[in-house]
Design a protein around this motif. Structure first.
Motif, PDB file in Angstrom:
ATOM      1  N   ALA A   7       0.832  -1.205   0.000  1.00 25.29           N
ATOM      2  CA  ALA A   7       0.000   0.000   0.000  1.00 25.29           C
ATOM      3  C   ALA A   7       0.869   1.258   0.000  1.00 25.29           C
ATOM      4  O   ALA A   7       0.631   2.192  -0.776  1.00 25.29           O
ATOM      5  N   ALA A   8       1.891   1.272   0.838  1.00 28.69           N
ATOM      6  CA  ALA A   8       2.781   2.433   0.908  1.00 28.69           C
ATOM      7  C   ALA A   8       3.574   2.606  -0.388  1.00 28.69           C
ATOM      8  O   ALA A   8       3.751   3.723  -0.870  1.00 28.69           O
ATOM      9  N   ALA A   9       4.032   1.507  -0.949  1.00 27.52           N
ATOM     10  CA  ALA A   9       4.851   1.566  -2.167  1.00 27.52           C
ATOM     11  C   ALA A   9       4.063   2.041  -3.380  1.00 27.52           C
ATOM     12  O   ALA A   9       4.638   2.592  -4.319  1.00 27.52           O
ATOM     13  N   THR A  10       2.754   1.831  -3.367  1.00 28.32           N
ATOM     14  CA  THR A  10       1.932   2.168  -4.530  1.00 28.32           C
ATOM     15  C   THR A  10       0.953   3.303  -4.267  1.00 28.32           C
ATOM     16  O   THR A  10       0.166   3.648  -5.154  1.00 28.32           O
ATOM     17  N   ASP A  11       0.986   3.862  -3.063  1.00 27.30           N
ATOM     18  CA  ASP A  11       0.055   4.921  -2.675  1.00 27.30           C
ATOM     19  C   ASP A  11      -1.389   4.479  -2.916  1.00 27.30           C
ATOM     20  O   ASP A  11      -2.203   5.199  -3.488  1.00 27.30           O
ATOM     21  N   THR A  12      -1.669   3.246  -2.484  1.00 26.79           N
ATOM     22  CA  THR A  12      -2.986   2.637  -2.640  1.00 26.79           C
ATOM     23  C   THR A  12      -3.434   2.148  -1.270  1.00 26.79           C
ATOM     24  O   THR A  12      -2.626   1.616  -0.511  1.00 26.79           O
ATOM     25  N   SER A  13      -4.690   2.292  -0.959  1.00 28.76           N
ATOM     26  CA  SER A  13      -5.160   1.860   0.351  1.00 28.76           C
ATOM     27  C   SER A  13      -5.159   0.334   0.464  1.00 28.76           C
ATOM     28  O   SER A  13      -5.291  -0.378  -0.540  1.00 28.76           O
ATOM     29  N   VAL A  14      -5.014  -0.137   1.674  1.00 31.23           N
ATOM     30  CA  VAL A  14      -5.068  -1.573   1.945  1.00 31.23           C
ATOM     31  C   VAL A  14      -6.425  -2.124   1.504  1.00 31.23           C
ATOM     32  O   VAL A  14      -6.508  -3.195   0.905  1.00 31.23           O
ATOM     33  N   ARG A  15      -7.461  -1.375   1.772  1.00 28.67           N
ATOM     34  CA  ARG A  15      -8.815  -1.797   1.376  1.00 28.67           C
ATOM     35  C   ARG A  15      -8.909  -1.999  -0.139  1.00 28.67           C
ATOM     36  O   ARG A  15      -9.496  -2.970  -0.613  1.00 28.67           O
ATOM     37  N   LEU A  17      -6.407  -2.641  -2.202  1.00 28.37           N
ATOM     38  CA  LEU A  17      -5.607  -3.820  -2.567  1.00 28.37           C
ATOM     39  C   LEU A  17      -6.388  -5.105  -2.326  1.00 28.37           C
ATOM     40  O   LEU A  17      -6.348  -6.028  -3.148  1.00 28.37           O
ATOM     41  N   ARG A  18      -7.102  -5.158  -1.217  1.00 25.68           N
ATOM     42  CA  ARG A  18      -7.944  -6.333  -0.950  1.00 25.68           C
ATOM     43  C   ARG A  18      -9.024  -6.470  -2.008  1.00 25.68           C
ATOM     44  O   ARG A  18      -9.344  -7.573  -2.448  1.00 25.68           O
TER      45      ARG A  18
END
Length: 119
Positions: A7-15, A17-18
């Motif tokens: 999430a940090a590496a791609t500036d994407t939320s964990v939610r 990504l799930r």
């Protein structure tokens, strides 16, 4: 890598990504403890997914396109027809919106022309 690291590496939320994983767009494996792990190619995969989403494609189409997406984000010949169909759909919607806009602008113009003047 852990989901938080991805999430940090791609500036994407964990939610999100799930969600990508639920939609079959992103693969992970589970440790015995049940924690998700992603391989080193996951950040590039997330960037490709985000690029396709930015292009207005739904996740069901992205799932079919991903095998044909190159490392640079371009799409191989095997799915260009799909992209062309989506582009035509966008062009059709834009055309319909322009017609709707013209009708609304005409209605506003006619309403203003027939409005009583305040003196």
């Amino acid at each position: 890598m852990k989901i938080g690291e991805l999430a940090a590496a791609t500036d994407t939320s964990v939610r999100l990504l799930r969600y990508y994983e639920e939609q079959g767009l992103l693969a992970s494996y589970r440790l015995v403890s049940g924690h998700r792990r992603y391989d080193d190619s996951a950040p590039a995969a997330v960037r490709r997914i985000r690029g396709l989403l930015d292009a207005g494609l739904p996740t069901r189409v992205i799932r079919d396109l991903l095998p044909c997406v190159r490392q640079d984000g371009s799409v191989a010949e095997c799915q260009l027809e799909t992209l062309q169909e989506h582009l035509q759909g966008l062009d059709d919607r834009i055309s319909a919106l322009w017609e709707t806009r013209a009708s609304l602008a005409g209605l506003i113009s006619a309403s203003r022309a027939n409005a009583p003047t305040l003196a």
